[in-house]
Scaffold this motif. Structure first.
Motif, mmCIF file in Angstrom:
data_model
loop_
_atom_site.group_PDB
_atom_site.id
_atom_site.type_symbol
_atom_site.label_atom_id
_atom_site.label_comp_id
_atom_site.label_asym_id
_atom_site.label_seq_id
_atom_site.Cartn_x
_atom_site.Cartn_y
_atom_site.Cartn_z
ATOM 1 N N VAL A 46 17.312 -2.823 -2.193
ATOM 2 C CA VAL A 46 17.477 -3.519 -2.094
ATOM 3 C C VAL A 46 18.137 -4.538 -2.322
ATOM 4 N N GLU A 47 18.834 -5.713 -1.111
ATOM 5 C CA GLU A 47 20.184 -6.625 -1.225
ATOM 6 C C GLU A 47 19.286 -7.490 -2.438
ATOM 7 N N GLY A 48 19.837 -7.860 -3.781
ATOM 8 C CA GLY A 48 19.873 -8.267 -4.539
ATOM 9 C C GLY A 48 20.674 -10.206 -4.657
ATOM 10 N N PRO A 49 20.818 -10.982 -5.541
ATOM 11 C CA PRO A 49 21.568 -12.029 -5.656
ATOM 12 C C PRO A 49 23.490 -11.526 -6.216
ATOM 13 N N ASP A 50 22.654 -10.644 -6.798
ATOM 14 C CA ASP A 50 23.647 -10.058 -7.466
ATOM 15 C C ASP A 50 24.629 -8.910 -7.005
ATOM 16 N N GLY A 51 23.607 -7.451 -6.089
ATOM 17 C CA GLY A 51 24.241 -6.253 -5.630
ATOM 18 C C GLY A 51 22.820 -5.977 -5.135
ATOM 19 N N PRO A 52 23.237 -4.703 -5.012
ATOM 20 C CA PRO A 52 21.943 -4.010 -4.450
ATOM 21 C C PRO A 52 20.901 -3.874 -5.853
ATOM 22 N N VAL A 53 19.699 -3.540 -6.118
ATOM 23 C CA VAL A 53 18.731 -4.204 -6.706
ATOM 24 C C VAL A 53 18.203 -2.545 -6.340
ATOM 25 N N PRO A 54 17.116 -1.428 -7.499
ATOM 26 C CA PRO A 54 16.567 -0.679 -7.605
ATOM 27 C C PRO A 54 15.018 -1.093 -7.457
ATOM 28 N N VAL A 55 14.338 -0.894 -6.422
ATOM 29 C CA VAL A 55 12.753 -0.946 -6.640
ATOM 30 C C VAL A 55 12.062 -0.233 -6.001
ATOM 31 N N SER A 56 10.700 0.242 -5.943
ATOM 32 C CA SER A 56 9.594 1.214 -5.954
ATOM 33 C C SER A 56 8.501 0.235 -4.288
ATOM 34 N N LEU A 57 8.766 0.286 -3.711
ATOM 35 C CA LEU A 57 7.863 -0.323 -2.599
ATOM 36 C C LEU A 57 6.535 0.005 -2.737
ATOM 37 N N LYS A 58 5.395 -0.514 -2.799
ATOM 38 C CA LYS A 58 3.965 0.107 -2.784
ATOM 39 C C LYS A 58 3.626 -0.543 -0.946
ATOM 40 N N MET A 59 3.700 0.174 -0.486
ATOM 41 C CA MET A 59 3.567 0.384 1.312
ATOM 42 C C MET A 59 1.914 -0.104 1.479
ATOM 43 N N GLU A 60 1.347 -0.813 1.248
ATOM 44 C CA GLU A 60 -0.060 -1.699 0.948
ATOM 45 C C GLU A 60 -0.348 -1.993 2.354
ATOM 46 N N PHE A 61 0.541 -2.899 2.902
ATOM 47 C CA PHE A 61 0.175 -2.867 4.211
ATOM 48 C C PHE A 61 -0.401 -2.050 5.155
ATOM 49 N N LEU A 62 0.158 -0.459 4.844
ATOM 50 C CA LEU A 62 -0.918 0.209 5.860
ATOM 51 C C LEU A 62 -1.874 0.824 5.791
ATOM 52 N N GLN A 63 -2.461 -0.349 4.618
ATOM 53 C CA GLN A 63 -3.787 -0.062 4.581
ATOM 54 C C GLN A 63 -5.002 -0.795 5.600
ATOM 55 N N HIS A 64 -6.341 -0.308 6.353
ATOM 56 C CA HIS A 64 -6.701 -0.211 6.760
ATOM 57 C C HIS A 64 -6.925 -1.830 7.149
ATOM 58 N N GLY A 65 -6.811 -2.814 8.617
ATOM 59 C CA GLY A 65 -6.665 -3.619 8.258
ATOM 60 C C GLY A 65 -5.736 -4.795 8.056
ATOM 61 N N GLY A 66 -4.448 -3.619 7.467
ATOM 62 C CA GLY A 66 -3.500 -4.303 7.793
ATOM 63 C C GLY A 66 -3.530 -5.335 6.194
ATOM 64 N N THR A 67 -3.756 -4.915 5.236
ATOM 65 C CA THR A 67 -4.204 -5.969 4.116
ATOM 66 C C THR A 67 -5.413 -5.168 2.997
ATOM 67 N N PHE A 68 -4.685 -5.440 1.078
ATOM 68 C CA PHE A 68 -5.207 -4.765 0.384
ATOM 69 C C PHE A 68 -7.000 -5.517 0.003
ATOM 70 N N LYS A 69 -6.689 -6.505 0.305
ATOM 71 C CA LYS A 69 -8.690 -6.786 0.170
ATOM 72 C C LYS A 69 -9.892 -6.231 0.747
ATOM 73 N N VAL A 70 -8.848 -5.175 2.280
ATOM 74 C CA VAL A 70 -10.617 -4.158 2.508
ATOM 75 C C VAL A 70 -11.108 -3.515 0.994
ATOM 76 N N ARG A 71 -10.019 -3.280 0.612
ATOM 77 C CA ARG A 71 -10.173 -1.907 -0.539
ATOM 78 C C ARG A 71 -11.767 -3.237 -1.673
ATOM 79 N N GLY A 72 -11.161 -4.410 -2.051
ATOM 80 C CA GLY A 72 -12.383 -5.099 -2.686
ATOM 81 C C GLY A 72 -13.847 -5.148 -1.365
ATOM 82 N N ALA A 73 -13.743 -5.611 -0.525
ATOM 83 C CA ALA A 73 -15.114 -5.593 0.550
ATOM 84 C C ALA A 73 -16.081 -4.661 0.031
ATOM 85 N N LEU A 74 -15.132 -3.324 0.439
ATOM 86 C CA LEU A 74 -15.521 -2.491 1.223
ATOM 87 C C LEU A 74 -16.954 -1.943 -0.168
#
Length: 325
Positions: A46-74
């Motif tokens: 991704v773009e950083g202040p000094d150039g590209p920055v390698p990252v690993s994106l954990k795509m938790e927005f794909l969880q049921h309900g669109g939130t990580f919180k459903v794990r704890g609620a269940l």
């Protein structure tokens, strides 16, 4: 008495929360098998202040309900000692969505008490999962007091939105997944909010990986707690838009953050908005503002990884207004 019936962190008096251990997270994972998604990880730059920055994106927005919180609620509802058929929770957003979804999945009624400032998008999502929504007060604390009273009046179970052992253990499953998905021991960046997510990651990973809490600069709840020696209310101005964060870190999250010396980095609202827009522009990924906070820390330079280190960035929620992008 079930932990679902006892609100944790509702008082300003110092408390000693029950510690959430890796064993609790592993139990939660077994309990939730087949009920939640193992969300993917996307390795990119991704773009950083000094150039590209390698990252690993954990795509938790794909969880049921669109939130990580459903794990704890269940996890909280499935692990409760009692068998209440009606659950009450106070929430300004994703906590209410998660409990509404979990209750519907388990055939329980759900009432969410929301402050007047709750975003309409998130209230609509609660309705979509069958919850009764009641407005009370101008902030989370006032809504929470009403939720406790309402649960007693209706003889219903009560869940705190983010400060309960079962909620933290459920969120911690993300940490167990990351151990399987990402080699080595890179640091994990995650939004603070009320602390449920960073606490879960800390409980799951311990000192195996460094957890870095990212908070909006107008609600530095973790920074304030670490400076004060315990959770304190932050006198935060009401933000314009959907970036509505708790004004007090959870007791469990503070305990874990303090024991693991977890750093807290503030990020400007403008940087969070820019990170969300970047995700849409570059990857066609839609997240809410808090969901983009961890990425904003990388892109703004608030967090600078060591050379050769690819940090994990947790994108934790997707409940937002599409027209805002």
């Amino acid at each position: 008495m079930s932990e679902c019936d006892v609100p944790v962190g509702a008082s300003s008096e110092p408390v000693r929360p029950r510690r959430v251990l890796r064993a609790d997270v592993r139990t939660a994972r077994r309990r939730l098998s087949g009920r939640v998604r193992k969300t993917p990880v996307f390795h990119t730059s991704v773009e950083g202040p000094d150039g590209p920055v390698p990252v690993s994106l954990k795509m938790e927005f794909l969880q049921h309900g669109g939130t990580f919180k459903v794990r704890g609620a269940l996890n909280a509802l499935l692990g409760a000692d009692g068998d209440a058929d009606h659950i009450v929770v106070a929430s300004a957003g994703n906590g209410g969505i998660a409990v509404a979804l979990a209750a519907a999945q388990l055939g329980k009624a759900c009432t969410v008490v929301v402050p007047e400032s709750a975003p309409h998008t998130k209230v609509a999502a609660m309705w979509a999962h069958g919850a009764e929504v009641l407005w009370h007060g101008t902030n989370y604390a006032e809504a929470e007091r009403r939720a406790v009273t309402l649960a007693a009046e209706r003889k219903a179970g009560h869940l705190h939105a983010y400060d309960m052992p079962a909620l933290v253990a459920g969120a911690g499953i993300i940490g167990l997944e990351l151990e399987e998905q990402v080699r080595g021991r890179p640091p994990v960046l995650a939004a603070v909010g009320g602390g449920e997510l960073i606490a879960g990651l800390g409980a799951a990973l311990g000192k195996r990986r460094r957890i870095v809490g990212i908070e909006a600069e107008h609600t530095p709840v973790l920074s304030a707690a670490l400076a004060a020696g315990g959770p304190v209310e932050v006198d935060a101005p009401a933000p314009a838009g959907e970036l509505l964060c708790p004004t007090r870190i959870g007791d469990i999250a503070y305990d874990i953050a303090q024991r693991h010396r977890m750093p807290a980095l503030p990020v400007a609202d403008e940087a969070i908005t820019a990170a969300r827009e970047y995700l849409w522009r570059e990857f066609r990924v839609v997240v809410e503002l808090e969901g983009a906070a961890a990425l904003a820390a990388v892109q703004s330079g608030a967090y600078k990884p060591e050379p050769g280190v690819r940090p994990i960035v947790v994108l934790c929620g997707a409940n937002t207004e599409l027209p805002m992008l």
